[in-house]
Motif scaffolding. Structure first.
Motif, PDB file in Angstrom:
ATOM      1  N   TYR A 176      39.846  41.932  50.290  1.00 28.57           N
ATOM      2  CA  TYR A 176      38.487  43.346  50.109  1.00 28.57           C
ATOM      3  C   TYR A 176      38.333  44.546  47.961  1.00 28.57           C
ATOM      4  O   TYR A 176      37.687  44.775  48.009  1.00 28.57           O
ATOM      5  CB  TYR A 176      39.000  44.145  51.218  1.00 28.57           C
ATOM      6  N   LEU A 177      40.038  44.435  47.966  1.00 24.29           N
ATOM      7  CA  LEU A 177      40.198  44.806  47.017  1.00 24.29           C
ATOM      8  C   LEU A 177      39.344  43.856  45.628  1.00 24.29           C
ATOM      9  O   LEU A 177      38.526  43.973  45.076  1.00 24.29           O
ATOM     10  CB  LEU A 177      41.023  45.018  46.205  1.00 24.29           C
ATOM     11  N   MET A 178      39.318  42.545  46.166  1.00 22.15           N
ATOM     12  CA  MET A 178      39.243  41.973  45.163  1.00 22.15           C
ATOM     13  C   MET A 178      37.467  42.300  45.024  1.00 22.15           C
ATOM     14  O   MET A 178      36.039  42.035  44.231  1.00 22.15           O
ATOM     15  CB  MET A 178      39.642  40.526  45.425  1.00 22.15           C
ATOM     16  N   GLN A 179      36.531  42.589  46.045  1.00 17.17           N
ATOM     17  CA  GLN A 179      35.301  42.253  46.540  1.00 17.17           C
ATOM     18  C   GLN A 179      35.008  43.579  45.923  1.00 17.17           C
ATOM     19  O   GLN A 179      33.704  43.804  44.714  1.00 17.17           O
ATOM     20  CB  GLN A 179      35.253  42.657  47.498  1.00 17.17           C
ATOM     21  N   HIS A 180      35.902  44.332  46.162  1.00 16.35           N
ATOM     22  CA  HIS A 180      35.746  45.454  45.218  1.00 16.35           C
ATOM     23  C   HIS A 180      35.254  46.281  43.854  1.00 16.35           C
ATOM     24  O   HIS A 180      34.201  45.913  43.387  1.00 16.35           O
ATOM     25  CB  HIS A 180      36.730  46.755  45.698  1.00 16.35           C
ATOM     26  N   SER A 181      36.023  45.399  42.953  1.00 17.17           N
ATOM     27  CA  SER A 181      36.015  44.365  41.976  1.00 17.17           C
ATOM     28  C   SER A 181      34.887  44.124  41.399  1.00 17.17           C
ATOM     29  O   SER A 181      34.246  44.194  40.129  1.00 17.17           O
ATOM     30  CB  SER A 181      37.156  44.207  41.264  1.00 17.17           C
ATOM     31  N   CYS A 182      34.773  43.254  42.379  1.00 20.57           N
ATOM     32  CA  CYS A 182      33.395  42.136  42.200  1.00 20.57           C
ATOM     33  C   CYS A 182      31.940  43.371  41.852  1.00 20.57           C
ATOM     34  O   CYS A 182      31.049  42.807  41.586  1.00 20.57           O
ATOM     35  CB  CYS A 182      33.090  41.157  43.082  1.00 20.57           C
ATOM     36  N   ALA A 216      30.330  50.505  44.761  1.00 28.90           N
ATOM     37  CA  ALA A 216      31.209  49.853  45.815  1.00 28.90           C
ATOM     38  C   ALA A 216      32.497  50.207  46.294  1.00 28.90           C
ATOM     39  O   ALA A 216      32.718  49.601  47.450  1.00 28.90           O
ATOM     40  CB  ALA A 216      32.563  48.842  44.117  1.00 28.90           C
ATOM     41  N   THR A 217      32.823  51.443  46.109  1.00 22.02           N
ATOM     42  CA  THR A 217      33.381  51.379  47.353  1.00 22.02           C
ATOM     43  C   THR A 217      33.114  52.005  48.614  1.00 22.02           C
ATOM     44  O   THR A 217      33.590  51.842  49.416  1.00 22.02           O
ATOM     45  CB  THR A 217      34.000  53.627  46.681  1.00 22.02           C
ATOM     46  N   ALA A 218      31.231  52.393  48.724  1.00 18.75           N
ATOM     47  CA  ALA A 218      31.102  53.110  49.831  1.00 18.75           C
ATOM     48  C   ALA A 218      30.159  51.896  50.412  1.00 18.75           C
ATOM     49  O   ALA A 218      30.309  51.100  51.500  1.00 18.75           O
ATOM     50  CB  ALA A 218      29.213  53.373  49.414  1.00 18.75           C
ATOM     51  N   MET A 243      33.009  50.679  52.475  1.00 17.01           N
ATOM     52  CA  MET A 243      33.260  51.236  53.387  1.00 17.01           C
ATOM     53  C   MET A 243      32.311  50.448  54.637  1.00 17.01           C
ATOM     54  O   MET A 243      32.326  50.456  56.138  1.00 17.01           O
ATOM     55  CB  MET A 243      33.316  52.831  53.263  1.00 17.01           C
ATOM     56  N   ALA A 244      30.923  50.290  54.433  1.00 26.76           N
ATOM     57  CA  ALA A 244      30.208  50.124  55.030  1.00 26.76           C
ATOM     58  C   ALA A 244      30.078  48.739  55.741  1.00 26.76           C
ATOM     59  O   ALA A 244      30.231  48.553  56.568  1.00 26.76           O
ATOM     60  CB  ALA A 244      28.507  50.237  54.396  1.00 26.76           C
ATOM     61  N   THR A 287      38.814  52.004  53.302  1.00 24.17           N
ATOM     62  CA  THR A 287      38.097  53.052  51.852  1.00 24.17           C
ATOM     63  C   THR A 287      39.177  52.580  50.778  1.00 24.17           C
ATOM     64  O   THR A 287      40.096  51.647  51.276  1.00 24.17           O
ATOM     65  CB  THR A 287      39.262  54.089  52.180  1.00 24.17           C
ATOM     66  N   LEU A 288      39.054  52.430  49.744  1.00 20.83           N
ATOM     67  CA  LEU A 288      39.503  51.819  49.106  1.00 20.83           C
ATOM     68  C   LEU A 288      40.887  52.569  48.359  1.00 20.83           C
ATOM     69  O   LEU A 288      41.781  51.461  48.597  1.00 20.83           O
ATOM     70  CB  LEU A 288      39.142  52.512  47.234  1.00 20.83           C
TER      71      LEU A 288
END
Length: 208
Positions: free
Chosen positions: A153-159, A169-171, A174-175, A180-181
């Motif tokens: 999940y954190l990797m996806q957030h960075s992408c 990315a944070t939204a 969550m969706a 949450t981050l």
């Protein structure tokens, strides 16, 4: 030209520049990810883990965990190869700015534009995924599954941050995952937490 018109012109120009930058980044990342099946492997692992975590019978749950091993190894290997390939990207194209100004790192002095190198982030995520797959922290199967999902999940957030913005990315995190981050960052390995904090300045909300 009055103030309102000037503001609208600058806003329109800023929007066009930002959109152009995002399209370039999406094309860059998509091109790098193209040869791999990382997204499919992530989905397969997510489904397998959720099935195991939802299983109430300990014996049946114990039978599900080993079925995920090949997917785990393939995901770790493919993401490592992606990170190595992405690492060849020119620094100017891999910069993530912490201020929401398009191309800020190109037209402002470096000391005025805080940010990080997406190449380093991807290498960090590759190490975090590999470390958790190898279970270097000796977690229970369920805790290890949650930790690996958090690493992904954190990797996806960075992408998504690289392509769009941190807020978007944070939204999306969550969706898509109801996470949450802060929750993802609290669950990844301590080594990932330290590396992520060093690169982005963002630390977990609780000590581990």
């Amino acid at each position: 030209m009055d103030l309102l018109t000037t503001t609208l012109v600058f806003a329109a120009v800023g929007f066009m520049l930002r959109t152009g930058e995002q399209r370039q980044r999406i094309a860059l990342l998509s091109g790098q990810l193209g040869p791999f099946q990382i997204e499919k492997l992530m989905e397969r692992l997510h489904e397998g883990y959720q099935r195991a975590l939802a299983e109430g019978d300990p014996a049946r749950r114990a039978q599900i965990w080993p079925l995920q091993e090949s997917t785990e190894r393939e995901l770790a290997g493919q993401f490592r190869r992606f990170a190595e390939s992405f690492g060849k990207t020119e620094a100017v194209h891999a910069r993530i700015n912490f201020i929401p100004l398009p191309y800020a790192h190109r037209w402002l002095p470096g000391f005025l534009v805080p940010g990080c190198d997406a190449r380093e982030l991807m290498r960090m995520h590759a190490s975090g995924i590999e470390r958790t797959v190898a279970n270097e922290d000796r977690l229970s199967p369920s805790d290890r599954a949650r930790a690996l999902l958090a690493e992904v999940y954190l990797m996806q957030h960075s992408c998504h941050w690289f392509c769009r913005s941190r807020s978007l990315a944070t939204a999306r995190l969550m969706a898509r995952h109801k996470t949450t981050l802060a929750q993802a960052l609290d669950t990844v390995s301590p080594a990932t937490q330290r590396a992520y904090a060093a690169l982005t300045g963002m630390k977990p909300s609780k000590a581990r």
